[in-house]
Motif scaffolding. Structure first.
Motif, short mmCIF file in Angstrom:
data_model
loop_
_atom_site.label_atom_id
_atom_site.label_comp_id
_atom_site.label_asym_id
_atom_site.label_seq_id
_atom_site.Cartn_x
_atom_site.Cartn_y
_atom_site.Cartn_z
N PHE A 1 -3.66 -17.88 -23.83
CA PHE A 1 -3.59 -16.52 -23.29
C PHE A 1 -3.87 -16.79 -21.90
O PHE A 1 -4.76 -17.59 -21.61
CB PHE A 1 -4.29 -15.57 -23.82
N THR A 2 -3.32 -16.02 -20.91
CA THR A 2 -3.70 -15.95 -19.34
C THR A 2 -5.03 -15.25 -19.43
O THR A 2 -5.38 -14.52 -20.20
CB THR A 2 -2.38 -15.12 -18.74
N SER A 3 -5.38 -15.55 -18.11
CA SER A 3 -6.87 -14.77 -17.99
C SER A 3 -6.64 -13.35 -18.09
O SER A 3 -7.46 -12.51 -18.76
CB SER A 3 -7.13 -15.12 -16.72
N LEU A 4 -5.50 -12.68 -17.43
CA LEU A 4 -5.60 -11.18 -17.77
C LEU A 4 -5.29 -10.83 -18.99
O LEU A 4 -5.62 -9.65 -19.58
CB LEU A 4 -4.25 -10.61 -16.88
N GLN A 5 -4.42 -11.48 -19.86
CA GLN A 5 -4.28 -11.25 -21.31
C GLN A 5 -5.73 -11.30 -22.13
O GLN A 5 -6.03 -10.31 -22.88
CB GLN A 5 -3.48 -12.42 -22.10
N ARG A 6 -6.49 -12.42 -21.68
CA ARG A 6 -7.77 -12.40 -22.45
C ARG A 6 -8.70 -11.20 -22.06
O ARG A 6 -9.55 -10.66 -22.91
CB ARG A 6 -8.49 -13.63 -21.93
N ILE A 7 -8.80 -10.71 -20.70
CA ILE A 7 -9.39 -9.54 -20.16
C ILE A 7 -8.99 -8.64 -21.32
O ILE A 7 -9.82 -7.59 -21.63
CB ILE A 7 -9.26 -9.55 -18.88
N ALA A 8 -7.45 -8.20 -21.34
CA ALA A 8 -7.35 -7.03 -21.95
C ALA A 8 -7.56 -7.15 -23.50
O ALA A 8 -8.07 -6.01 -23.99
CB ALA A 8 -5.53 -7.09 -21.90
N ILE A 9 -7.71 -8.36 -24.08
CA ILE A 9 -8.06 -8.26 -25.37
C ILE A 9 -9.46 -8.22 -25.65
O ILE A 9 -9.76 -7.09 -26.70
CB ILE A 9 -7.88 -9.89 -25.96
N GLY A 10 -10.28 -8.59 -24.78
CA GLY A 10 -11.81 -7.90 -24.67
C GLY A 10 -11.97 -6.46 -24.45
O GLY A 10 -12.88 -5.95 -25.26
N LEU A 11 -11.07 -5.91 -23.78
CA LEU A 11 -11.23 -4.43 -23.32
C LEU A 11 -10.95 -3.73 -24.96
O LEU A 11 -11.65 -2.76 -25.03
CB LEU A 11 -10.56 -4.02 -22.47
N VAL A 12 -9.84 -4.27 -25.45
CA VAL A 12 -9.25 -3.40 -26.73
C VAL A 12 -10.44 -3.70 -27.89
O VAL A 12 -10.56 -2.58 -28.36
CB VAL A 12 -7.97 -4.10 -27.25
#
Length: 574
Positions: free
Chosen positions: A406-417
Protein backbone atom coordinates in the motif's frame (compact mmCIF):
# COMPACT_ATOMS: atom_id res chain seq x y z
CA UNK A 1 46.77 5.53 -1.28
CA UNK A 2 43.63 4.64 -3.26
CA UNK A 3 43.03 1.65 -1.02
CA UNK A 4 43.35 3.82 2.07
CA UNK A 5 40.87 6.35 0.68
CA UNK A 6 38.34 3.57 0.14
CA UNK A 7 38.35 2.95 3.90
CA UNK A 8 37.37 6.55 4.66
CA UNK A 9 33.75 7.66 5.00
CA UNK A 10 33.37 10.89 3.02
CA UNK A 11 30.74 12.75 5.08
CA UNK A 12 31.58 11.51 8.58
CA UNK A 13 34.34 12.13 11.12
CA UNK A 14 35.65 10.18 14.08
CA UNK A 15 35.99 11.21 17.73
CA UNK A 16 39.10 13.29 16.93
CA UNK A 17 37.44 15.16 14.07
CA UNK A 18 39.36 13.26 11.36
CA UNK A 19 37.71 11.47 8.41
CA UNK A 20 36.10 8.31 9.81
CA UNK A 21 37.90 5.03 9.11
CA UNK A 22 35.37 2.47 7.92
CA UNK A 23 37.25 -0.41 9.58
CA UNK A 24 37.44 1.23 13.01
CA UNK A 25 34.19 3.21 13.31
CA UNK A 26 30.49 2.73 12.74
CA UNK A 27 28.74 -0.48 11.73
CA UNK A 28 26.59 -2.83 13.77
CA UNK A 29 28.67 -2.67 16.96
CA UNK A 30 28.23 1.09 17.22
CA UNK A 31 24.54 0.89 16.28
CA UNK A 32 23.88 -1.78 18.94
CA UNK A 33 25.35 0.47 21.65
CA UNK A 34 22.94 3.21 20.59
CA UNK A 35 19.90 0.90 20.53
CA UNK A 36 20.39 0.10 24.22
CA UNK A 37 19.39 3.67 25.06
CA UNK A 38 16.18 3.33 23.02
CA UNK A 39 14.93 0.15 24.69
CA UNK A 40 15.47 1.66 28.16
CA UNK A 41 13.75 4.91 27.13
CA UNK A 42 10.69 2.96 25.96
CA UNK A 43 10.73 0.84 29.12
CA UNK A 44 10.68 3.96 31.30
CA UNK A 45 8.27 6.18 29.36
CA UNK A 46 5.64 3.57 28.47
CA UNK A 47 5.94 1.78 31.81
CA UNK A 48 5.06 5.06 33.50
CA UNK A 49 2.39 6.21 31.03
CA UNK A 50 0.23 3.06 30.76
CA UNK A 51 -0.25 2.71 34.51
CA UNK A 52 -0.02 6.31 35.69
CA UNK A 53 -3.78 6.90 35.55
CA UNK A 54 -4.39 4.23 38.22
CA UNK A 55 -1.77 5.79 40.52
CA UNK A 56 -3.33 9.23 40.15
CA UNK A 57 -6.79 7.90 40.93
CA UNK A 58 -6.12 5.29 43.62
CA UNK A 59 -3.16 6.87 45.42
CA UNK A 60 -3.34 10.61 44.70
CA UNK A 61 -7.20 10.53 44.80
CA UNK A 62 -7.71 12.60 41.64
CA UNK A 63 -10.86 12.48 39.50
CA UNK A 64 -10.79 10.21 36.44
CA UNK A 65 -10.92 13.10 33.95
CA UNK A 66 -8.14 14.97 35.78
CA UNK A 67 -6.00 11.82 35.87
CA UNK A 68 -6.54 11.20 32.16
CA UNK A 69 -5.54 14.78 31.32
CA UNK A 70 -2.35 14.56 33.37
CA UNK A 71 -1.33 11.43 31.45
CA UNK A 72 -2.15 12.86 28.03
CA UNK A 73 -0.42 16.17 28.84
CA UNK A 74 2.67 14.22 29.92
CA UNK A 75 2.76 12.15 26.72
CA UNK A 76 1.90 15.16 24.56
CA UNK A 77 4.77 17.17 26.01
CA UNK A 78 7.16 14.24 25.48
CA UNK A 79 6.44 14.13 21.75
CA UNK A 80 6.29 17.91 21.37
CA UNK A 81 9.79 18.21 22.82
CA UNK A 82 11.03 15.84 20.10
CA UNK A 83 10.88 18.85 17.78
CA UNK A 84 13.09 20.88 20.13
CA UNK A 85 15.51 17.97 20.49
CA UNK A 86 15.75 17.65 16.72
CA UNK A 87 16.54 21.34 16.28
CA UNK A 88 19.27 21.21 18.95
CA UNK A 89 20.80 18.09 17.43
CA UNK A 90 20.75 19.41 13.85
CA UNK A 91 22.02 22.91 14.44
CA UNK A 92 23.86 23.19 17.81
CA UNK A 93 24.78 20.12 19.87
CA UNK A 94 24.95 17.27 17.38
CA UNK A 95 23.18 13.95 17.93
CA UNK A 96 25.78 12.37 20.24
CA UNK A 97 25.77 15.19 22.81
CA UNK A 98 21.97 15.52 22.55
CA UNK A 99 21.47 11.84 23.37
CA UNK A 100 23.95 11.91 26.27
CA UNK A 101 22.53 15.08 27.86
CA UNK A 102 18.86 14.16 27.56
CA UNK A 103 19.44 10.54 28.68
CA UNK A 104 20.92 11.90 31.92
CA UNK A 105 17.92 14.23 32.33
CA UNK A 106 15.49 11.32 31.87
CA UNK A 107 17.41 9.20 34.39
CA UNK A 108 17.21 11.99 36.98
CA UNK A 109 13.48 12.23 36.27
CA UNK A 110 12.88 8.53 36.92
CA UNK A 111 14.91 8.77 40.15
CA UNK A 112 12.75 11.71 41.26
CA UNK A 113 9.59 9.73 40.38
CA UNK A 114 10.81 6.72 42.39
CA UNK A 115 11.38 8.98 45.40
CA UNK A 116 7.99 10.70 45.06
CA UNK A 117 6.17 7.33 45.06
CA UNK A 118 8.22 6.00 47.98
CA UNK A 119 7.99 8.77 50.58
CA UNK A 120 4.60 8.88 52.37
CA UNK A 121 4.98 12.66 52.80
CA UNK A 122 4.67 13.03 49.00
CA UNK A 123 1.22 11.43 48.75
CA UNK A 124 -2.10 11.81 50.61
CA UNK A 125 -3.15 9.31 53.30
CA UNK A 126 -4.76 6.03 52.08
CA UNK A 127 -8.53 6.00 51.63
CA UNK A 128 -10.83 2.99 51.39
CA UNK A 129 -14.01 4.90 50.56
CA UNK A 130 -15.57 4.05 47.16
CA UNK A 131 -16.56 7.71 46.82
CA UNK A 132 -13.65 9.89 45.74
CA UNK A 133 -15.21 12.96 47.34
CA UNK A 134 -14.64 11.37 50.77
CA UNK A 135 -10.88 11.04 50.16
CA UNK A 136 -8.23 13.71 50.69
CA UNK A 137 -6.63 14.70 47.40
CA UNK A 138 -2.91 15.31 46.92
CA UNK A 139 -1.94 18.86 47.86
CA UNK A 140 -0.06 21.37 45.72
CA UNK A 141 3.40 20.43 47.02
CA UNK A 142 2.83 16.70 46.45
CA UNK A 143 1.56 17.29 42.91
CA UNK A 144 4.42 19.74 42.28
CA UNK A 145 7.05 17.09 43.05
CA UNK A 146 5.20 14.59 40.83
CA UNK A 147 4.97 17.10 37.96
CA UNK A 148 8.68 17.92 38.28
CA UNK A 149 9.60 14.24 37.94
CA UNK A 150 7.20 13.61 35.03
CA UNK A 151 8.29 16.60 32.99
CA UNK A 152 11.98 15.87 33.51
CA UNK A 153 11.22 12.47 31.98
CA UNK A 154 9.25 14.15 29.17
CA UNK A 155 12.19 16.47 28.44
CA UNK A 156 14.61 13.53 28.35
CA UNK A 157 12.31 11.54 26.09
CA UNK A 158 11.95 14.46 23.67
CA UNK A 159 15.69 14.87 23.25
CA UNK A 160 16.32 11.14 22.89
CA UNK A 161 13.53 10.21 20.52
CA UNK A 162 14.49 12.74 17.86
CA UNK A 163 18.17 11.74 17.80
CA UNK A 164 18.57 8.01 18.48
CA UNK A 165 17.34 6.78 15.08
CA UNK A 166 19.33 9.46 13.24
CA UNK A 167 22.56 8.78 15.14
CA UNK A 168 22.06 5.07 14.54
CA UNK A 169 21.83 5.58 10.77
CA UNK A 170 24.92 7.82 10.93
CA UNK A 171 26.89 4.64 11.68
CA UNK A 172 26.24 3.36 8.15
CA UNK A 173 27.49 4.81 4.87
CA UNK A 174 24.70 5.18 2.29
CA UNK A 175 27.28 5.27 -0.52
CA UNK A 176 28.56 1.80 0.36
CA UNK A 177 26.22 -0.93 -0.90
CA UNK A 178 26.98 -3.32 1.96
CA UNK A 179 26.42 -0.70 4.66
CA UNK A 180 23.34 0.63 2.86
CA UNK A 181 21.79 -2.84 3.17
CA UNK A 182 22.76 -2.96 6.84
CA UNK A 183 21.04 0.40 7.35
CA UNK A 184 17.74 -1.04 6.09
CA UNK A 185 18.05 -3.82 8.66
CA UNK A 186 18.82 -1.21 11.33
CA UNK A 187 15.35 0.33 10.89
CA UNK A 188 13.79 -3.12 11.44
CA UNK A 189 15.92 -3.64 14.56
CA UNK A 190 15.06 -0.14 15.76
CA UNK A 191 11.32 -0.85 15.56
CA UNK A 192 11.89 -4.25 17.20
CA UNK A 193 13.68 -2.59 20.13
CA UNK A 194 10.86 -0.05 20.50
CA UNK A 195 8.31 -2.88 20.58
CA UNK A 196 10.45 -4.94 22.99
CA UNK A 197 10.78 -2.03 25.39
CA UNK A 198 7.05 -1.33 25.22
CA UNK A 199 6.19 -5.01 25.72
CA UNK A 200 8.40 -5.23 28.82
CA UNK A 201 6.86 -2.00 30.10
CA UNK A 202 3.22 -3.11 29.83
CA UNK A 203 3.87 -6.57 31.29
CA UNK A 204 6.82 -6.93 33.66
CA UNK A 205 7.11 -3.32 34.78
CA UNK A 206 3.37 -2.82 35.32
CA UNK A 207 3.22 -6.07 37.31
CA UNK A 208 6.09 -4.90 39.55
CA UNK A 209 4.32 -1.55 40.07
CA UNK A 210 1.09 -3.18 41.21
CA UNK A 211 2.39 -6.21 43.11
CA UNK A 212 5.81 -5.14 44.49
CA UNK A 213 5.80 -1.35 44.54
CA UNK A 214 6.02 1.60 42.18
CA UNK A 215 9.21 2.88 43.73
CA UNK A 216 10.86 -0.49 42.96
CA UNK A 217 9.65 -0.37 39.36
CA UNK A 218 10.86 3.18 38.79
CA UNK A 219 14.12 2.37 40.53
CA UNK A 220 14.64 -0.45 38.03
CA UNK A 221 14.01 2.04 35.21
CA UNK A 222 16.58 4.42 36.68
CA UNK A 223 19.18 1.66 36.99
CA UNK A 224 18.49 0.45 33.45
CA UNK A 225 18.88 3.98 32.04
CA UNK A 226 22.13 4.48 34.02
CA UNK A 227 23.60 1.26 32.63
CA UNK A 228 22.43 2.17 29.10
CA UNK A 229 24.17 5.57 29.38
CA UNK A 230 27.44 3.90 30.43
CA UNK A 231 27.17 1.46 27.52
CA UNK A 232 26.41 4.35 25.15
CA UNK A 233 29.40 6.39 26.36
CA UNK A 234 31.69 3.35 26.05
CA UNK A 235 31.31 3.57 22.28
CA UNK A 236 32.38 7.22 22.04
CA UNK A 237 35.60 6.42 20.14
CA UNK A 238 33.81 3.97 17.81
CA UNK A 239 31.01 6.24 16.63
CA UNK A 240 30.86 8.17 13.37
CA UNK A 241 29.80 11.79 13.70
CA UNK A 242 28.12 14.15 11.23
CA UNK A 243 28.76 17.88 11.46
CA UNK A 244 25.81 20.10 12.42
CA UNK A 245 24.37 22.28 9.65
CA UNK A 246 22.04 25.24 9.37
CA UNK A 247 18.64 24.51 10.85
CA UNK A 248 15.87 23.75 8.32
CA UNK A 249 13.58 25.98 10.37
CA UNK A 250 15.93 28.92 9.69
CA UNK A 251 15.80 28.12 5.97
CA UNK A 252 11.99 28.13 6.03
CA UNK A 253 11.89 31.46 7.88
CA UNK A 254 14.33 32.91 5.34
CA UNK A 255 11.97 32.07 2.44
CA UNK A 256 8.89 33.39 4.26
CA UNK A 257 10.65 36.56 5.43
CA UNK A 258 12.03 37.41 1.97
CA UNK A 259 8.64 36.68 0.34
CA UNK A 260 6.94 39.08 2.78
CA UNK A 261 9.57 41.77 2.15
CA UNK A 262 9.04 41.47 -1.61
CA UNK A 263 5.27 41.04 -1.45
CA UNK A 264 4.65 44.19 -3.55
CA UNK A 265 6.96 43.08 -6.37
CA UNK A 266 5.48 41.45 -9.45
CA UNK A 267 6.49 37.98 -10.54
CA UNK A 268 8.06 37.66 -14.00
CA UNK A 269 6.14 35.98 -16.81
CA UNK A 270 8.99 33.52 -17.34
CA UNK A 271 9.93 31.44 -14.28
CA UNK A 272 13.45 31.23 -15.69
CA UNK A 273 13.93 34.81 -14.51
CA UNK A 274 13.75 33.66 -10.87
CA UNK A 275 17.08 33.19 -9.08
CA UNK A 276 18.55 29.69 -9.22
CA UNK A 277 22.20 28.81 -8.62
CA UNK A 278 21.96 25.24 -7.30
CA UNK A 279 23.85 22.37 -9.00
CA UNK A 280 21.75 20.93 -11.81
CA UNK A 281 21.47 17.52 -10.18
CA UNK A 282 20.05 18.89 -6.91
CA UNK A 283 17.54 21.36 -8.34
CA UNK A 284 13.82 20.97 -7.67
CA UNK A 285 11.56 21.94 -10.62
CA UNK A 286 9.36 24.97 -10.13
CA UNK A 287 5.67 24.45 -9.26
CA UNK A 288 2.84 26.98 -9.54
CA UNK A 289 1.41 26.22 -6.10
CA UNK A 290 1.88 28.72 -3.23
CA UNK A 291 3.18 31.17 -5.84
CA UNK A 292 3.38 33.95 -3.24
CA UNK A 293 6.58 32.30 -1.99
CA UNK A 294 8.11 32.59 -5.49
CA UNK A 295 8.65 36.28 -4.75
CA UNK A 296 11.51 35.24 -2.44
CA UNK A 297 13.45 34.27 -5.62
CA UNK A 298 12.96 37.61 -7.45
CA UNK A 299 16.32 39.31 -7.96
CA UNK A 300 16.19 42.91 -6.73
CA UNK A 301 18.73 45.69 -6.49
CA UNK A 302 20.97 45.35 -3.45
CA UNK A 303 20.51 41.59 -2.95
CA UNK A 304 24.25 40.97 -3.50
CA UNK A 305 25.69 44.16 -2.01
CA UNK A 306 26.09 42.98 1.60
CA UNK A 307 27.89 39.79 0.63
CA UNK A 308 31.49 39.65 -0.53
CA UNK A 309 30.97 36.30 -2.31
CA UNK A 310 28.99 35.68 -5.45
CA UNK A 311 26.14 34.21 -3.38
CA UNK A 312 23.42 36.58 -2.18
CA UNK A 313 22.35 37.16 1.40
CA UNK A 314 19.78 34.38 2.06
CA UNK A 315 17.70 36.87 4.07
CA UNK A 316 17.35 39.00 0.91
CA UNK A 317 17.21 36.47 -1.94
CA UNK A 318 16.45 32.74 -1.97
CA UNK A 319 17.05 30.03 -4.53
CA UNK A 320 14.09 28.57 -6.43
CA UNK A 321 15.09 25.17 -5.03
CA UNK A 322 14.95 26.55 -1.50
CA UNK A 323 11.50 28.00 -2.19
CA UNK A 324 10.32 24.66 -3.60
CA UNK A 325 11.57 22.87 -0.49
CA UNK A 326 9.34 25.09 1.64
CA UNK A 327 6.42 24.36 -0.72
CA UNK A 328 7.02 20.63 -0.26
CA UNK A 329 6.73 21.04 3.51
CA UNK A 330 3.54 23.09 3.14
CA UNK A 331 1.98 20.36 0.96
CA UNK A 332 2.45 17.90 3.83
CA UNK A 333 0.40 19.97 6.28
CA UNK A 334 -3.16 18.91 5.27
CA UNK A 335 -2.29 15.22 5.75
CA UNK A 336 -0.44 16.17 8.93
CA UNK A 337 -3.51 17.94 10.37
CA UNK A 338 -5.94 15.12 9.55
CA UNK A 339 -3.90 12.45 11.36
CA UNK A 340 -3.94 14.22 14.74
CA UNK A 341 -7.35 12.80 15.70
CA UNK A 342 -6.01 9.23 15.49
CA UNK A 343 -3.61 9.91 18.35
CA UNK A 344 -6.51 11.38 20.33
CA UNK A 345 -8.23 7.98 20.12
CA UNK A 346 -4.92 6.31 20.92
CA UNK A 347 -4.72 8.37 24.13
CA UNK A 348 -7.90 6.69 25.40
CA UNK A 349 -6.14 3.30 25.35
CA UNK A 350 -3.75 4.36 28.11
CA UNK A 351 -6.26 6.39 30.14
CA UNK A 352 -9.97 5.59 30.22
CA UNK A 353 -9.55 2.05 28.85
CA UNK A 354 -7.16 1.27 31.72
CA UNK A 355 -9.71 2.75 34.16
CA UNK A 356 -12.38 0.50 32.63
CA UNK A 357 -10.13 -2.52 33.14
CA UNK A 358 -9.54 -1.62 36.80
CA UNK A 359 -13.29 -2.11 37.51
CA UNK A 360 -13.62 -5.53 35.78
CA UNK A 361 -12.81 -9.17 36.56
CA UNK A 362 -9.11 -9.68 35.77
CA UNK A 363 -8.34 -13.02 37.43
CA UNK A 364 -7.20 -16.15 35.57
CA UNK A 365 -6.60 -19.32 37.59
CA UNK A 366 -6.01 -17.26 40.73
CA UNK A 367 -3.64 -14.80 39.03
CA UNK A 368 -4.89 -11.20 38.93
CA UNK A 369 -3.85 -9.29 35.81
CA UNK A 370 -2.86 -5.66 36.55
CA UNK A 371 -5.16 -3.23 34.73
CA UNK A 372 -2.23 -1.60 32.92
CA UNK A 373 -1.16 -4.97 31.49
CA UNK A 374 -4.22 -4.97 29.21
CA UNK A 375 -2.23 -2.76 26.85
CA UNK A 376 -0.23 -5.90 25.98
CA UNK A 377 -3.07 -6.66 23.55
CA UNK A 378 -2.41 -3.27 22.01
CA UNK A 379 1.28 -4.09 21.46
CA UNK A 380 0.42 -7.61 20.26
CA UNK A 381 -1.98 -6.13 17.69
CA UNK A 382 0.83 -3.94 16.32
CA UNK A 383 3.25 -6.86 15.98
CA UNK A 384 0.66 -9.21 14.48
CA UNK A 385 -0.54 -6.58 12.00
CA UNK A 386 2.99 -5.79 10.83
CA UNK A 387 3.78 -9.49 10.43
CA UNK A 388 0.59 -10.16 8.42
CA UNK A 389 1.18 -7.10 6.26
CA UNK A 390 4.82 -8.04 5.59
CA UNK A 391 4.32 -11.75 4.97
CA UNK A 392 0.82 -11.96 3.51
CA UNK A 393 -0.64 -8.67 2.29
CA UNK A 394 2.48 -7.31 0.56
CA UNK A 395 3.16 -10.46 -1.54
CA UNK A 396 -0.51 -10.71 -2.57
CA UNK A 397 -0.68 -6.99 -3.39
CA UNK A 398 2.48 -7.30 -5.47
CA UNK A 399 0.97 -10.14 -7.52
CA UNK A 400 -2.36 -8.38 -7.99
CA UNK A 401 -1.30 -4.75 -8.48
CA UNK A 402 2.41 -5.22 -9.33
CA UNK A 403 3.25 -2.87 -6.45
CA UNK A 404 5.30 -3.65 -3.31
CA UNK A 405 2.47 -2.70 -0.95
CA UNK A 406 0.00 0.00 0.00
CA UNK A 407 1.09 3.59 -0.53
CA UNK A 408 1.77 5.73 2.52
CA UNK A 409 -1.54 7.60 2.04
CA UNK A 410 -3.44 4.29 1.77
CA UNK A 411 -1.88 3.00 4.99
CA UNK A 412 -2.82 6.20 6.80
CA UNK A 413 -6.40 5.81 5.53
CA UNK A 414 -6.56 2.21 6.80
CA UNK A 415 -5.29 3.34 10.20
CA UNK A 416 -7.95 6.03 10.43
CA UNK A 417 -10.72 3.54 9.53
CA UNK A 418 -9.52 1.07 12.18
CA UNK A 419 -9.50 3.82 14.81
CA UNK A 420 -13.16 4.60 13.98
CA UNK A 421 -14.06 0.93 14.41
CA UNK A 422 -12.01 0.83 17.63
CA UNK A 423 -13.96 3.69 19.18
CA UNK A 424 -17.25 2.13 18.07
CA UNK A 425 -16.22 -1.15 19.71
CA UNK A 426 -15.19 0.75 22.85
CA UNK A 427 -18.61 2.43 23.04
CA UNK A 428 -20.41 -0.93 22.74
CA UNK A 429 -18.16 -2.56 25.37
CA UNK A 430 -18.75 0.35 27.76
CA UNK A 431 -22.53 0.08 27.32
CA UNK A 432 -22.29 -3.54 28.41
CA UNK A 433 -20.00 -2.68 31.36
CA UNK A 434 -22.36 0.08 32.56
CA UNK A 435 -25.35 -2.26 32.40
CA UNK A 436 -23.50 -4.65 34.72
CA UNK A 437 -22.56 -1.72 37.00
CA UNK A 438 -26.23 -0.76 37.31
CA UNK A 439 -27.14 -4.37 38.13
CA UNK A 440 -24.28 -4.98 40.63
CA UNK A 441 -24.33 -1.54 42.20
CA UNK A 442 -22.30 1.43 40.98
CA UNK A 443 -20.07 1.43 44.08
CA UNK A 444 -19.01 -2.20 43.51
CA UNK A 445 -15.19 -2.29 43.35
CA UNK A 446 -14.99 -5.22 40.89
CA UNK A 447 -17.88 -5.79 38.50
CA UNK A 448 -19.02 -9.24 37.44
CA UNK A 449 -17.81 -8.89 33.84
CA UNK A 450 -14.61 -10.11 32.17
CA UNK A 451 -11.91 -7.61 31.27
CA UNK A 452 -11.41 -9.44 27.98
CA UNK A 453 -14.49 -7.60 26.70
CA UNK A 454 -12.06 -4.72 26.07
CA UNK A 455 -9.76 -6.69 23.74
CA UNK A 456 -11.50 -5.59 20.47
CA UNK A 457 -10.91 -1.88 21.14
CA UNK A 458 -7.26 -2.47 22.05
CA UNK A 459 -6.74 -4.69 19.01
CA UNK A 460 -8.45 -2.39 16.48
CA UNK A 461 -6.65 0.78 17.59
CA UNK A 462 -3.36 -1.16 17.89
CA UNK A 463 -3.72 -2.45 14.32
CA UNK A 464 -4.58 1.08 13.26
CA UNK A 465 -1.35 2.35 14.81
CA UNK A 466 0.68 -0.24 12.89
CA UNK A 467 -0.69 1.14 9.61
CA UNK A 468 -0.79 4.84 10.42
CA UNK A 469 2.62 5.06 12.15
CA UNK A 470 4.48 3.36 9.29
CA UNK A 471 2.39 5.27 6.74
CA UNK A 472 3.08 8.65 8.36
CA UNK A 473 6.79 7.93 8.78
CA UNK A 474 7.09 6.85 5.13
CA UNK A 475 5.05 9.83 3.90
CA UNK A 476 6.91 12.50 5.86
CA UNK A 477 10.36 11.13 5.00
CA UNK A 478 9.88 10.32 1.30
CA UNK A 479 7.80 13.39 0.41
CA UNK A 480 10.02 15.95 2.15
CA UNK A 481 13.17 17.66 0.84
CA UNK A 482 16.48 15.84 1.40
CA UNK A 483 17.81 18.54 3.68
CA UNK A 484 14.66 18.64 5.83
CA UNK A 485 14.01 14.96 6.55
CA UNK A 486 14.96 15.22 10.24
CA UNK A 487 12.65 18.19 10.67
CA UNK A 488 9.82 16.47 8.80
CA UNK A 489 10.21 13.44 11.10
CA UNK A 490 9.84 15.86 14.02
CA UNK A 491 6.77 17.29 12.28
CA UNK A 492 5.30 13.79 12.14
CA UNK A 493 5.94 13.28 15.86
CA UNK A 494 4.09 16.51 16.65
CA UNK A 495 0.88 14.80 15.43
CA UNK A 496 1.26 12.44 18.39
CA UNK A 497 1.83 15.37 20.71
CA UNK A 498 -1.14 17.36 19.45
CA UNK A 499 -3.32 14.24 19.57
CA UNK A 500 -2.68 13.94 23.30
CA UNK A 501 -3.29 17.66 23.86
CA UNK A 502 -6.54 17.51 21.87
CA UNK A 503 -7.58 14.60 24.10
CA UNK A 504 -6.96 16.74 27.20
CA UNK A 505 -8.94 19.63 25.70
CA UNK A 506 -11.81 17.37 24.63
CA UNK A 507 -12.01 15.75 28.06
CA UNK A 508 -12.13 19.17 29.74
CA UNK A 509 -14.84 20.46 27.39
CA UNK A 510 -16.99 17.32 27.65
CA UNK A 511 -16.69 17.25 31.44
CA UNK A 512 -17.75 20.90 31.69
CA UNK A 513 -20.62 20.65 29.20
CA UNK A 514 -22.05 17.33 30.36
CA UNK A 515 -21.26 17.27 34.08
CA UNK A 516 -22.00 20.62 35.62
CA UNK A 517 -20.38 21.10 39.00
CA UNK A 518 -21.32 17.83 40.72
CA UNK A 519 -18.47 15.73 39.27
CA UNK A 520 -20.89 13.53 37.31
CA UNK A 521 -21.91 13.67 33.63
CA UNK A 522 -20.26 11.65 30.87
CA UNK A 523 -16.85 11.68 32.56
CA UNK A 524 -17.79 11.24 36.20
CA UNK A 525 -15.22 11.03 38.99
CA UNK A 526 -16.26 7.39 39.30
CA UNK A 527 -16.72 6.03 35.77
CA UNK A 528 -19.50 3.71 36.97
CA UNK A 529 -21.65 6.84 37.38
CA UNK A 530 -20.67 8.32 34.01
CA UNK A 531 -21.43 7.76 30.34
CA UNK A 532 -18.03 6.90 28.92
CA UNK A 533 -19.85 5.13 26.09
CA UNK A 534 -21.16 8.49 24.87
CA UNK A 535 -17.64 9.93 24.97
CA UNK A 536 -16.33 7.03 22.87
CA UNK A 537 -19.25 7.45 20.45
CA UNK A 538 -18.40 11.15 20.14
CA UNK A 539 -14.81 10.25 19.28
CA UNK A 540 -16.04 7.77 16.66
CA UNK A 541 -18.18 10.47 15.04
CA UNK A 542 -15.36 13.02 15.11
CA UNK A 543 -12.98 10.43 13.64
CA UNK A 544 -15.45 9.66 10.85
CA UNK A 545 -15.76 13.35 9.96
CA UNK A 546 -11.97 13.69 10.06
CA UNK A 547 -11.63 10.68 7.73
CA UNK A 548 -13.85 12.34 5.14
CA UNK A 549 -11.67 15.47 5.28
CA UNK A 550 -8.55 13.30 5.00
CA UNK A 551 -9.85 11.71 1.78
CA UNK A 552 -10.29 15.19 0.26
CA UNK A 553 -6.76 16.15 1.35
CA UNK A 554 -5.28 12.93 -0.04
CA UNK A 555 -6.93 13.49 -3.44
CA UNK A 556 -5.73 17.12 -3.41
CA UNK A 557 -2.17 16.02 -2.64
CA UNK A 558 -2.12 13.47 -5.47
CA UNK A 559 -3.38 16.10 -7.91
CA UNK A 560 -0.51 18.42 -6.96
CA UNK A 561 1.94 15.66 -7.97
CA UNK A 562 0.85 15.86 -11.62
CA UNK A 563 3.29 17.50 -14.08
CA UNK A 564 2.96 21.26 -14.62
CA UNK A 565 3.76 23.27 -17.74
CA UNK A 566 7.32 24.57 -17.97
CA UNK A 567 6.38 28.25 -18.44
CA UNK A 568 3.52 29.65 -16.39
CA UNK A 569 1.70 32.98 -16.14
CA UNK A 570 2.42 33.10 -12.42
CA UNK A 571 1.79 36.86 -12.26
CA UNK A 572 -1.94 36.40 -12.86
CA UNK A 573 -2.23 33.93 -10.00
CA UNK A 574 -0.52 36.02 -7.36
Amino acid sequence: MVGKMNWLVADAVDYNGLPADRSKTGGWVSAALILGIEICERLSTMGIAVNLVTYLGETMHLASATSANIVTDFMGTSFLLCFLGGLLADSILGRYKTIAIFAIIQTLGTVALAISTKLPQLRPPPCESPLLSNCKQANGFQMGVLYLALYMIALGTGGLKSSVSGFGTDQFDEKDEKEKTQMAYFFNRFFFFISTGTLLAVTVLVYIQDEVGRSWAYGICSLAMFIAILVFLSGTRRYRYKNSSESPVVQIFQVITVAIKKRKMKLPYDIGMLYENSPEASRIPHTDQFCFLDKAAIVAEGDFEDNNSSSPNPWKLCLVTRVEEVKMILRLLPAWATTIIFWTTYAQMITFSVEQASTMQRSIAGFKIPAGCLTVFFVAAILITLAVYDRLIMPLWKKWKAKPGFTSLQRIAIGLVLSILGMAAAAIAEMKRLSVARANGRNTATLDISVFLLIPQFFLVGSGEAFIYTGQLDFFITQSPKGMKTMSTGLFLTTLSLGFFVSSLLVSVVKRVSGGGNGQGWLADNINYGRLDCFYALLAILSLGNFMIYLVCAVWYKQQKKPKPAIEMVEDKC
